[in-house]
Design an enzyme around this catalytic site. Structure first.
Site, short mmCIF file in Angstrom:
data_model
loop_
_atom_site.label_atom_id
_atom_site.label_comp_id
_atom_site.label_asym_id
_atom_site.label_seq_id
_atom_site.Cartn_x
_atom_site.Cartn_y
_atom_site.Cartn_z
N GLY A 153 0.82 -1.19 0.00
CA GLY A 153 0.00 0.00 0.00
C GLY A 153 0.86 1.25 0.00
O GLY A 153 2.06 1.21 -0.28
N SER A 176 -2.03 -13.24 0.81
CA SER A 176 -2.68 -13.15 2.12
C SER A 176 -2.54 -14.43 2.93
O SER A 176 -3.06 -14.53 4.03
CB SER A 176 -4.17 -12.84 1.95
N THR A 246 4.52 -2.17 11.75
CA THR A 246 3.89 -0.86 11.91
C THR A 246 2.45 -0.91 11.40
O THR A 246 1.84 0.14 11.17
CB THR A 246 4.67 0.22 11.13
N ARG A 248 -0.77 -3.71 12.02
CA ARG A 248 -1.73 -4.03 13.06
C ARG A 248 -1.18 -5.19 13.88
O ARG A 248 -0.64 -6.16 13.33
CB ARG A 248 -3.11 -4.41 12.48
N GLU A 277 -3.86 -2.86 22.98
CA GLU A 277 -3.16 -1.62 23.29
C GLU A 277 -3.96 -0.82 24.31
O GLU A 277 -5.18 -0.74 24.20
CB GLU A 277 -2.95 -0.79 22.01
N HIS A 296 2.56 2.67 19.27
CA HIS A 296 1.71 2.99 18.12
C HIS A 296 1.93 4.43 17.65
O HIS A 296 0.99 5.25 17.61
CB HIS A 296 0.24 2.75 18.46
N ALA A 298 3.86 5.24 14.66
CA ALA A 298 4.39 5.33 13.30
C ALA A 298 3.80 6.49 12.51
O ALA A 298 4.51 7.19 11.79
CB ALA A 298 4.17 4.03 12.55
#
Length: 341
Positions: A153, A176, A246, A248, A277, A296, A298
């Site tokens: 992405g 995947s 970075t 999930r 988290e 978290h 990034a």
């Protein structure tokens, strides 16, 4: 007629650029910053009477959508939207948008920072000095090493020129699910032998895991990617390799990762995200030499936050006027559901 929107992203505050824009567009704003876990009842109360919402990582579940009948559009001020039940939103007639690429540069730079920190052992060295020691163990250089990107992405694509500038060879997979080393697996052939012409070679996942000195995760969390990096995937990696996440947290089986690092099956991991988290006290990731967990961050730069706030507000206004640009489900909603209210 009063039209109300709710803002829950914690760095957006009354009177800021985003607030002024929304008010100039004719909306009344209510701010309820998300700074900890938020239950369904509290979230429903916050959204009561709101037509739109600019949200953080609230659990926008089917139960919430069923109890917020006035809601017409939700915009995530970020890229991931796994906290939103898009199917339930569609049934409720609510447009859901995210902001693809809004923090890609921030995530790419952070990814490289994690690679460097792992390669040069920056965190344990600094901790050693703090504790009164003077660590002098060797690190290693990035030049000549191989970086494997899982996902391609906006953020992964932004990593590529940075990585090649450091002299890294870049592989990528968009599969995947792992393919068997002895035969094709799900999605086989999609990556085989392909090259973008931009310094990225596309390979199957099992080949990427076996060849990479760093495996960096940039995939969305879906049923297909949940715990994709499990014990079997980790076993395919080099014992000198490092995992970077970075994306999930739930893409990684955390128990399997802790076991693999402790046993020396891989060298270490730098994780900006975890399955739960903040990191729970009993997490298997705690106190594992070689694993560093960050909070978290990034996508959290001043530039990315501003862009997310401004673009999120614009998207919310566009969606409430029936013209969303980044909606995940507007094409599934009827004209009646998406018309201006």
């Amino acid at each position: 007629m009063t039209r109300t929107v709710v803002v829950t992203t914690d760095y957006l505050v009354p009177g800021d650029e985003v607030d002024l824009f929304l008010r100039q567009e004719g909306f009344v704003t209510r701010h309820h910053p998300l700074r900890g876990p938020r239950g369904h009842d509290e979230l429903v109360a916050i959204l009561d009477g709101a037509e739109g919402a600019l949200i953080a990582n609230e659990p926008m579940t089917a139960q919430v959508f069923a109890r917020t009948s006035g809601l017409r559009a939700v915009v995530r001020t970020g890229v991931g939207y796994d906290s939103v039940d898009v199917e339930a939103a569609t049934r409720a007639g609510v447009s859901v948008s995210n902001l693809p690429g809004v923090n890609a540069n921030a995530v790419a730079e952070y990814t490289m920072a994690l690679l460097l920190a792992q390669a040069r052992r920056l965190v344990p060295v600094a901790a050693g000095v703090r504790d009164g020691r003077w660590p002098r163990e060797d690190g290693f250089e990035l030049r000549g090493k191989t970086l494997g990107l899982l996902g391609y992405g906006f953020a992964a694509r932004a990593v590529v020129p940075l990585a090649t500038a450091f002299g890294l060879r870049v592989l990528c997979t968009t599969a995947s699910a792992p393919a068997s080393p002895t035969g094709p697996g799900p999605g086989a052939g999609a990556n085989a032998g392909a090259n973008t012409g931009a310094g990225v070679a596309f390979v199957e996942l099992h080949d990427l895991l076996a060849a990479s000195d760093f495996v960096s995760l940039h995939a969305a969390l879906t049923p297909a990617t949940r715990h994709l990096i499990d014990a079997a995937a980790l076993a395919r990696m080099k014992p000198t390799a490092h995992l970077i996440n970075t994306a999930r947290g739930a893409i990684v089986d955390e128990n399997a990762l802790a076991d693999a690092v402790r046993a020396g099956r891989i060298a270490g991991a730098a994780l900006d995200v975890t399955e739960t988290e903040p990191l729970p006290a009993g997490s298997p990731l705690r106190d594992v030499p070689g694993i560093t967990v960050y909070s978290h961050l990034a996508g959290q730069t001043a530039e990315a936050r501003r862009a997310a706030g401004v673009e999120g507000a614009r998207e919310l206004v566009a969606a409430l006027r029936g013209r969303p640009r980044c909606s995940l489900n507007a094409h599934l909603l009827t004209t009646e559901e998406t018309r201006t209210r």
